[in-house]
Scaffold this active site. Structure first.
Site, PDB file in Angstrom:
ATOM      1  N   LYS A  14       9.822 -42.183 -31.973  1.00  0.00           N
ATOM      2  CA  LYS A  14       8.544 -41.222 -31.508  1.00  0.00           C
ATOM      3  C   LYS A  14       7.292 -41.756 -31.531  1.00  0.00           C
ATOM      4  CE  LYS A  14       9.292 -37.430 -33.785  1.00  0.00           C
ATOM      5  NZ  LYS A  14      10.237 -37.987 -34.736  1.00  0.00           N
ATOM      6  N   ARG A  89       8.244 -28.725 -34.663  1.00  0.00           N
ATOM      7  CA  ARG A  89       9.441 -28.953 -35.426  1.00  0.00           C
ATOM      8  C   ARG A  89      10.129 -27.810 -35.682  1.00  0.00           C
ATOM      9  NH1 ARG A  89       7.049 -34.082 -37.728  1.00  0.00           N
ATOM     10  NH2 ARG A  89       8.898 -35.213 -38.630  1.00  0.00           N
ATOM     11  N   ARG A 128      11.433 -49.878 -42.690  1.00  0.00           N
ATOM     12  CA  ARG A 128      10.081 -49.577 -42.296  1.00  0.00           C
ATOM     13  C   ARG A 128       9.333 -49.227 -43.518  1.00  0.00           C
ATOM     14  NH1 ARG A 128       8.375 -44.175 -38.612  1.00  0.00           N
ATOM     15  NH2 ARG A 128       8.802 -43.357 -40.576  1.00  0.00           N
ATOM     16  N   ARG A 134       5.563 -46.929 -46.929  1.00  0.00           N
ATOM     17  CA  ARG A 134       5.291 -45.488 -46.439  1.00  0.00           C
ATOM     18  C   ARG A 134       6.217 -44.692 -47.665  1.00  0.00           C
ATOM     19  NH1 ARG A 134       5.900 -42.520 -40.598  1.00  0.00           N
ATOM     20  NH2 ARG A 134       6.904 -40.596 -42.062  1.00  0.00           N
ATOM     21  N   ARG A 145      14.700 -35.847 -44.930  1.00  0.00           N
ATOM     22  CA  ARG A 145      14.177 -35.798 -43.752  1.00  0.00           C
ATOM     23  C   ARG A 145      15.137 -35.531 -42.458  1.00  0.00           C
ATOM     24  NH1 ARG A 145      11.222 -40.601 -43.925  1.00  0.00           N
ATOM     25  NH2 ARG A 145       9.953 -40.320 -41.979  1.00  0.00           N
TER      26      ARG A 145
HETATM   27  P1  AMP Z   1       6.466 -37.854 -39.328  1.00  0.00           P
HETATM   28  O1  AMP Z   1       5.226 -39.177 -39.551  1.00  0.00           O
HETATM   29  O2  AMP Z   1       6.338 -37.214 -37.960  1.00  0.00           O
HETATM   30  O3  AMP Z   1       7.783 -38.279 -39.707  1.00  0.00           O
HETATM   31  O4  AMP Z   1       6.050 -36.774 -40.343  1.00  0.00           O
HETATM   32  C1  AMP Z   1       5.768 -37.294 -41.562  1.00  0.00           C
HETATM   33  C2  AMP Z   1       5.765 -36.033 -42.669  1.00  0.00           C
HETATM   34  O5  AMP Z   1       4.737 -34.854 -42.273  1.00  0.00           O
HETATM   35  C3  AMP Z   1       7.176 -34.866 -42.258  1.00  0.00           C
HETATM   36  O6  AMP Z   1       8.245 -35.414 -43.210  1.00  0.00           O
HETATM   37  C4  AMP Z   1       6.564 -33.493 -42.879  1.00  0.00           C
HETATM   38  O7  AMP Z   1       6.432 -33.527 -44.238  1.00  0.00           O
HETATM   39  C5  AMP Z   1       5.181 -33.554 -42.266  1.00  0.00           C
HETATM   40  N1  AMP Z   1       5.030 -33.049 -40.919  1.00  0.00           N
HETATM   41  C6  AMP Z   1       4.638 -33.712 -39.887  1.00  0.00           C
HETATM   42  N2  AMP Z   1       4.840 -32.958 -38.891  1.00  0.00           N
HETATM   43  C7  AMP Z   1       4.926 -31.650 -39.396  1.00  0.00           C
HETATM   44  C8  AMP Z   1       5.307 -30.347 -38.468  1.00  0.00           C
HETATM   45  N3  AMP Z   1       5.106 -30.462 -37.143  1.00  0.00           N
HETATM   46  N4  AMP Z   1       5.575 -29.337 -39.345  1.00  0.00           N
HETATM   47  C9  AMP Z   1       5.886 -29.359 -40.662  1.00  0.00           C
HETATM   48  N5  AMP Z   1       5.389 -30.891 -41.299  1.00  0.00           N
HETATM   49  C10 AMP Z   1       5.314 -31.886 -40.486  1.00  0.00           C
END
Ligand code: AMP
Length: 208
Positions: A14, A89, A128, A134, A145
């Site tokens: 994404k 989400r 990654r 990360r 996740r």
């Molecule tokens: P991502 O980079 O999109 O994989 O997001 C990394 C982390 O940020 C996720 O595992 C959540 O802990 C938090 N996060 C990102 N977007 C959201 C969202 N829309 N709702 C809740 N937590 C989020």
């Protein structure tokens, strides 16, 4: 105006695709994950609040996430459109986003789901984690996740498909190939809408 949402499990690409589509469409890519990570790195109040959720691979509470997105969408650069990467989400976030858009008389144009096989996703995320360091790209957290995605976010596919704005795109293959599939899926939604509008007009003509 282009108001897009990218949906898909962790590791589906994404973020990469949001950045490429952002260049192509001339609207900002807004990644809630990136904003949270920047706040964690900067040790802001928001960062201190959300760190433990990110580290565990759990979702940040809706109230915190929604307030942050509301603020971000009010920035001038988002007035001409946006690509949301990683939001909404949860069904509560869908409702909240609907409300934010309705307040400005707007609606989502397209929701693009990027699909991929779970084993491939885990492999990508482990790689990654090694490359970027990360903290949530370790195997245990990755599995969590994926689980959280299946429970809380996968149901959004059905919600948006009922609104006829959803298109699913195969996320496996070269980055550029996937981008082309996404761009084609944008056209497909536009075509579909035009057909529907024509049907409505034809129906009106018959009724009138
Ligand atoms: P991502 O980079 O999109 O994989 O997001 C990394 C982390 O940020 C996720 O595992 C959540 O802990 C938090 N996060 C990102 N977007 C959201 C969202 N829309 N709702 C809740 N937590 C989020």
């Amino acid at each position: 105006m282009t108001r897009l949402v990218l949906l898909g499990p962790p590791g589906a690409g994404k973020g990469t695709q949001a950045a490429l589509l952002s260049e192509r469409l001339g609207v900002p890519a807004i990644s809630t994950g990136d904003i949270f990570r920047a706040n964690v790195a900067g040790e802001t109040e928001l960062g201190l609040t959300v760190k433990r959720y990110l580290d565990a691979g759990e979702y940040v509470p809706d109230s915190v996430t929604n307030a942050m997105v509301r603020d971000r969408l009010q920035q001038p650069d988002a007035a001409a459109g946006f690509i949301l990467d990683g939001y909404p989400r949860t069904t509560e976030q869908v409702r909240e986003l609907d409300g934010m858009l309705a307040e400005s008389g707007a609606q989502l144009d397209r929701v693009l789901e990027i699909t991929a096989d779970t084993d491939e996703l885990v492999r990508r995320l482990v790689a990654r984690g090694q490359a970027q360091g990360r903290s949530d790209d370790t195997e245990d957290v990755i599995r969590n996740r994926q689980r959280v995605y299946l429970e809380q976010t996968a149901p959004l596919v059905q919600v948006y498909s009922e609104r006829a704005v959803l298109r699913s795109v195969d996320g496996l293959g070269e980055v550029a190939e996937v981008t082309e599939r996404l761009v084609q899926a944008l056209d497909a939604v536009v075509d579909l809408r035009e057909i529907r509008l024509d049907d409505v007009r034809a129906g009106d003509a018959v009724a009138g």
